[in-house]
Design a protein around this motif. Structure first.
Motif, PDB file in Angstrom:
ATOM      1  N   ILE A 181      27.644  26.237  27.513  1.00 39.37           N
ATOM      2  CA  ILE A 181      29.085  26.222  28.334  1.00 39.37           C
ATOM      3  C   ILE A 181      30.052  26.185  27.147  1.00 39.37           C
ATOM      4  CG2 ILE A 181      29.820  25.094  30.510  1.00 39.37           C
ATOM      5  CD1 ILE A 181      27.515  23.167  30.401  1.00 39.37           C
ATOM      6  N   LEU A 182      30.637  26.009  26.438  1.00 38.93           N
ATOM      7  CA  LEU A 182      32.066  25.988  25.860  1.00 38.93           C
ATOM      8  C   LEU A 182      31.750  26.740  24.420  1.00 38.93           C
ATOM      9  CD1 LEU A 182      33.185  22.673  26.742  1.00 38.93           C
ATOM     10  CD2 LEU A 182      34.262  24.064  27.112  1.00 38.93           C
ATOM     11  N   GLY A 183      32.210  28.593  24.909  1.00 35.80           N
ATOM     12  CA  GLY A 183      31.240  29.354  23.715  1.00 35.80           C
ATOM     13  C   GLY A 183      32.122  29.146  22.050  1.00 35.80           C
ATOM     14  N   SER A 184      32.502  28.501  21.562  1.00 32.31           N
ATOM     15  CA  SER A 184      33.150  28.185  20.877  1.00 32.31           C
ATOM     16  C   SER A 184      32.633  29.662  19.484  1.00 32.31           C
ATOM     17  CB  SER A 184      33.353  27.408  19.890  1.00 32.31           C
ATOM     18  OG  SER A 184      32.923  26.599  20.001  1.00 32.31           O
ATOM     19  N   ASN A 185      33.595  30.486  18.538  1.00 27.91           N
ATOM     20  CA  ASN A 185      32.847  29.831  17.350  1.00 27.91           C
ATOM     21  C   ASN A 185      31.913  29.939  16.357  1.00 27.91           C
ATOM     22  OD1 ASN A 185      31.996  31.655  15.208  1.00 27.91           O
ATOM     23  ND2 ASN A 185      34.033  33.222  14.942  1.00 27.91           N
ATOM     24  N   GLU A 186      30.791  29.569  16.348  1.00 25.94           N
ATOM     25  CA  GLU A 186      30.177  28.671  15.714  1.00 25.94           C
ATOM     26  C   GLU A 186      30.125  28.648  13.924  1.00 25.94           C
ATOM     27  OE1 GLU A 186      26.620  27.210  17.560  1.00 25.94           O
ATOM     28  OE2 GLU A 186      25.992  29.489  17.812  1.00 25.94           O
ATOM     29  N   ARG A 187      30.569  29.630  13.914  1.00 29.06           N
ATOM     30  CA  ARG A 187      30.011  30.785  12.443  1.00 29.06           C
ATOM     31  C   ARG A 187      31.348  30.231  12.046  1.00 29.06           C
ATOM     32  NH1 ARG A 187      27.262  34.321  10.154  1.00 29.06           N
ATOM     33  NH2 ARG A 187      25.418  33.691  11.380  1.00 29.06           N
ATOM     34  N   ASP A 188      32.823  29.889  12.334  1.00 29.41           N
ATOM     35  CA  ASP A 188      33.983  29.969  11.564  1.00 29.41           C
ATOM     36  C   ASP A 188      34.513  28.292  11.801  1.00 29.41           C
ATOM     37  OD1 ASP A 188      33.945  32.221  10.642  1.00 29.41           O
ATOM     38  OD2 ASP A 188      35.233  32.796  12.176  1.00 29.41           O
ATOM     39  N   ASN A 189      34.156  27.720  13.270  1.00 28.18           N
ATOM     40  CA  ASN A 189      34.383  26.042  13.446  1.00 28.18           C
ATOM     41  C   ASN A 189      33.224  25.531  13.985  1.00 28.18           C
ATOM     42  OD1 ASN A 189      37.144  27.462  13.424  1.00 28.18           O
ATOM     43  ND2 ASN A 189      36.243  28.643  15.470  1.00 28.18           N
TER      44      ASN A 189
END
Ligand code: ZN
Length: 1012
Positions: A375-383
């Motif tokens: 739901i909270l689709g942050s940039n997982e690769r960078d953060n």
């Protein structure tokens, strides 16, 4: 092409810089049809997606991820990442085990269009749009595709037999946001970033498969089938064995739809037992259907905790952030190779995790990712901390809420015995599962900041920092803000950013606005640096209203701290204070009733670097000294006690014979900055005390230490009685780590300066000259006192994908080598030539030279271990098995030759592991010896040396335990060596050499070097 791409990138970046602050996000709506061929493990599909440009920029190209191609060959980014962590499967994987996507044929708005792969990434495509896509514009992209499903033992997409994990499987546009395009190759360590939109997916497969997938199932017959399956009892389940039943001839098509998600995963298995549950959401009271699908093999644990844990996850994450916005939540039992489980919207796959509690933990964690990733689709690769970190915090919070006494580490790995052995039960769940993990990295200064791109982390830190330290950080923040304010912050973050791409700045802004606090200590310091939190308590004095307490910030961060007053084990007052400057002290006045203890930062589950300095007693003497506790073996670093450990030790060498003694030390898990150990041992045969001792201080990049050891090194039974000589070595050293903490995990190294002080003693039972009887000790140092020697050594290691380069360079000199100053350089290069079993070709070049000190063409035996720092069973042995122990240093030829060089020695060695399971290989070496001319005794004229100019050998190696116990059997050697063996009358058995590296077998040594 590439130049153009770069230029384009520059232009977009500049345009975007001019309009920072305007948030937008693209929209992608997919329609996918796919058919599973479960004989050849292939997916046949076609896809149409609508791409809506909500950005203020005109797009002239579009990046599309083709992630199944990560499994294509040994050149992909994922394969390379695996190699660098020591997994060479992709190097030798057969075609059958590899995977790829092909048969692509893109049409944009009906028009055929070519694509190219981006740079060298076969899993990223770039398409030049026939017509630039204007702001607000929309295109429809169509392509057929075929996916060869790889082995499920590689990463997240795959199959094990006919159990399918279909993830990251379809062509999918990269995210375009205000920073530009986020194209990224697929990695195992490092996750994803995708655009939100809707999915309409039809899956065709044999009728007797059960599928767990993203989205709401639309197919009435299948809805009925699942309902019925969920009602069958286990004994009625047709598949009571774990064998795959034959696939039905008939196929079925399952239709799923979902909106407001950024990915679609599905899992299929014919054996699954199905259970259905329901959970009412805490805020809206809406009901969510929950599904657990599992194999008969894992039925026991899944029946106990499957639905229960999914429900708990959905309920508590909804309660603490915001209600689950979808209709169903599924967890399936699968074989997964990227950790214990993996998350996709609405559906998570759980690996074989063992005990009931560890299953519950993994299910709650993966279900929780629906919020922190889904739901909270942050940039997982960078953060990665924004999903894995915050999610780990909520995982623990949920577990502590639903299980008042969760068992510790042992239970998590399915071995209760570990609990008992190191007495984990005394400690809290968060201390064991989170604080100690973080401290494993932090105490050795191998830690990295919480905020870094995923691929920069060492394997260990990806777990201990991204997951565990982040969880500790958020628990710290919650305790500081108070649960109510923290919950409000999270709820506001959820409301403002749901179905969007929040960045670190966005979450910070919500938390600061809602809490009304400046959280720079958290978002700038705790998240972005390695800075430690370490408060210490000083003098306390009673005042009329409470206490006056001296607090010292020994840490690097000006973070908040709490003060607890404890009476009879219960906290009677707790207050939080804003941080004080690093390195400073402050008097704090608190109002409180009388207590026995005052504690700073007493709350567990925060990244406190050292808890031993956190408690003060309110009466008595030595109020801030923690009490001493004696225990066997070793243990977890206790927050409350100063620990002293003991264990019996037994030693043996040829002169002392058997020795028994006691090893006392303060080595804990994880280790502390100041460590010591002493192990005196009594030798009955020599009637003397021997043993070793050391002190070490680890201080950031500098380590200081002193090691000492004393043993006998020869006995002599001649006419004058038994004479024993012993040596005592004392060696202080200082060491600096190189390349520490710069995100360069491929480089490591250290510079070490050591001082060796050696003393010798002789003891004679019947020393006639002094007329003494047994037990007389005479100080008889060979050079009239201690011998001094200095050495400076540099070690550098660089890891490549399939190889490793090492450099060891030293300069030394002193009385141990007759004042000769000499240098030694070794360059070693190991190359993995066969992936299975990591079989290597090992090569090394050595060059040593100096003023007169003789360097050995072979390695060093006990006799020529001039520094006395190796461990030898027979230090003065000249024949027999004990003389065959050696260290492969100096010329390193694995041969019992005594040839040496006083001017210079150059050698080359090579060893090749056989490409079979057994530890066997072949080795060879050649040494070039440069010796000064020797004076001929008769006429004083220089005459040629008796030592050969070069020797070589080759043989069979048996690395029984590589690095610890290795045996070398010479087969071939040069004529000079043949002659030497003849002269010394050596039999074949006597020419075999072995290396026994006992330092490496020491568990403390391994623990300290865990991430090197
Ligand atoms: Zn996770």
């Amino acid at each position: 092409m590439r130049l153009f791409a770069t230029l384009f990138f520059l232009i977009t970046t500049i345009t975007i810089d001019a309009q920072t602050g305007t948030y937008f996000q693209q929209e992608v709506n997919y329609k996918i049809n796919v058919t599973l061929d479960d004989v050849n493990h292939i997916l046949y599909g076609d896809e149409e997606f609508e791409y809506i440009n909500n950005s203020p920029n005109t797009l002239s190209e579009i990046f599309i991820h083709l992630w199944p191609n990560a499994y294509k060959n040994a050149k992909t980014a994922m394969a390379k990442q695996k190699f660098s962590s020591g997994d060479y499967f992709m190097l030798w994987a057969s075609q059958k085990d590899r995977g790829y996507i092909d048969s692509l044929n893109f049409k944009i708005d009906g028009q055929h269009i070519a694509y190219t792969t981006y740079q060298n990434y076969e899993d990223i495509a770039v398409i030049r749009l026939p017509n630039p896509l204007k702001p607000g514009g929309k295109i429809t992209v169509y392509t057929p595709f075929r996916v060869k499903i790889p082995s499920g033992s590689i990463s997240r997409l795959g199959h094990i037999g006919q159990s399918y994990q279909i993830t990251q499987w379809y062509p999918k546009p990269a995210v375009y946001d205000k920073e530009g395009w986020h194209e990224m190759p697929y990695l195992t360590q490092g996750e994803f970033y995708s655009e939100f939109g809707s999915f309409d997916v039809k899956i065709t497969l044999p009728e007797n498969y059960t599928v767990g997938a993203t989205g709401d199932l639309q197919t009435e017959t299948e809805i009925k089938r699942l309902d019925e399956l969920s009602k069958t009892t286990i004994s009625e389940s047709k598949n009571s064995s774990n064998e795959f039943p034959a696939s039905s001839k008939q196929t079925k098509t399952l239709h799923y739809v979902q909106s407001n998600v950024h990915d679609f995963g599905w899992f299929a298995d014919k054996r699954w037992i199905v259970r259905k549950g329901e959970i009412e959401l805490p805020h809206s009271k809406r009901k969510v259907t929950t599904w657990a699908m599992f194999t008969p093999e894992s039925a026991d644990t899944w029946l106990k905790t499957g639905i229960k844990s999914i429900n708990e996850g959905v309920y508590y994450y909804s309660l603490w952030t915001g209600d689950y916005p979808y209709n169903q939540c599924t967890a399936v039992d699968g074989t997964i190779s990227a950790g214990g489980g993996m998350e996709y919207p609405n559906v998570t796959v759980i690996g074989n995790v063992g005990s009931e509690q560890s299953l519950a933990t993994v299910i709650i964690h993966e279900v929780g990712h629906n919020w922190f990733y889904g739901i909270l689709g942050s940039n997982e690769r960078d953060n990665a901390w924004m999903d894995e970190g915050i999610n780990s915090f909520f995982e623990t919070r949920t577990i502590l809420k639903t299980n008042p006494n969760p068992s510790k580490l042992g239970a998590m790995v399915g071995n209760e015995k570990i609990d008992n052995l190191i007495k984990l039960d005394k400690y809290s769940y968060q201390y064991i599962t989170e604080e100690l993990s973080y401290l494993l990295s932090a105490r050795t200064n191998e830690d990295q900041p919480i905020q870094l791109p995923s691929e920069y982390y060492s394997n260990m830190n990806y777990g201990t920092i991204v997951y565990k330290k982040s969880a500790l950080a958020f628990n710290y923040l919650m305790n500081y803000l108070g649960e109510e304010t923290f919950n409000k912050c999270m709820a506001d973050y959820f409301e403002k950013w749901k179905f969007k791409h929040p960045s670190p700045t966005d979450i910070r802004s919500v938390f600061e606005t809602t809490s009304g606090k400046n959280l720079s200590w958290f978002f700038d310091d705790l998240i972005k640096t390695r800075g430690k939190v370490d408060y210490a308590i000083g003098k306390t004095s009673k005042t009329e209203e409470g206490y006056r307490i001296k607090i010292k910030n020994n840490g690097d961060i000006s973070s908040p701290f709490s003060l607890d007053v404890v009476r009879n084990g219960l906290t009677i007052s707790n207050q939080w204070f804003d941080g004080i400057e690093s390195g400073t002290k402050k008097q704090i006045q608190i109002n409180a009733q009388k207590g026995d203890l005052i504690k700073v930062n007493a709350v567990t589950g925060i990244p406190e670097f050292d808890r031993k300095n956190n408690t003060a007693r309110t009466f008595g003497i030595l109020r801030t000294t923690s009490p001493l506790k004696l225990a066997k073996l070793t243990g977890i670093d206790s927050p409350d006690y100063t620990q002293l450990f003991w264990l019996p030790v037994v030693g043996w060498n040829d002169y002392n014979k058997w020795m028994v003694g006691l090893h006392l030390h303060n080595q804990t898990i994880p280790s502390r900055k100041f460590r010591w150990s002493i192990a005196p041992m009594y030798s009955i045969a020599a009637n003397n005390i021997n043993g070793f001792a050391n002190i070490a201080i680890e201080d950031g990049i500098f380590n200081y230490g002193i090691v000492a050891q004393k043993f006998s090194d020869s006995t002599n039974k001649d006419g004058s009685g038994n004479a024993t000589s012993s040596y005592t070595l004392l060696s202080p050293s200082v060491e600096a780590k190189l390349f520490a903490n710069r995100g360069q995990k491929d480089w490591s190294g250290k510079v070490n300066a050591s001082w060796f002080i050696l003393g010798r003693r002789f003891k004679n039972e019947n020393s006639a000259s002094l007329g003494n009887t047994i037990g007389y000790e005479q100080s008889n140092l060979t050079a009239g006192g201690a011998l001094n020697h200095m050495r400076i050594q540099v070690n550098i290691k660089k890891k490549f994908l399939r190889s490793e380069l090492r450099l060891r360079s030293s300069v030394e000199g002193g009385e141990l080598t007759d004042y000769g100053l000499f240098q030694q350089q070794t360059v070693s290069y190991d190359y993995v030539y066969h992936g299975k079993g990591k079989k290597k070709i090992r090569t090394s070049v050595y060059y040593g030279s100096g003023s007169g000190f003789r360097l050995n063409a072979a390695g060093q035996t006990g006799l020529n271990d001039y520094l006395y720092d190796g461990l030898f069973f027979g230090r003065s042995a000249t024949e027999g098995l004990l003389s065959q122990q050696f260290l492969r240093t100096q010329g390193a030829l694995a041969l019992p030759t005594t040839f040496s060089a006083d001017k210079g020695l150059l050698s080359f060695n090579v060893e090749v592991d056989a490409p079979i399971k057994l530890p066997i290989g072949i080795y060879g070496g050649i040494a070039f010896l440069n010796n000064s001319p020797v004076n001929c005794p008769n006429n004083g004229e220089p005459c040629s040396p008796t030592t050969p100019k070069q020797i070589f050998n080759a043989g069979v190696s048996l690395p029984l335990i590589r690095g610890i116990f290795e045996v070398y059997i010479p087969v071939l050697y040069s004529q000079d060596v043949v002659n030497e063996f003849k002269r010394r009358d050596m039999k074949f058995g006597e020419t075999i050499m072995f290396q026994l590296n006992l330092d490496l077998a020491n568990p403390f040594y391994l623990l300290r070097n865990i991430s090197l």
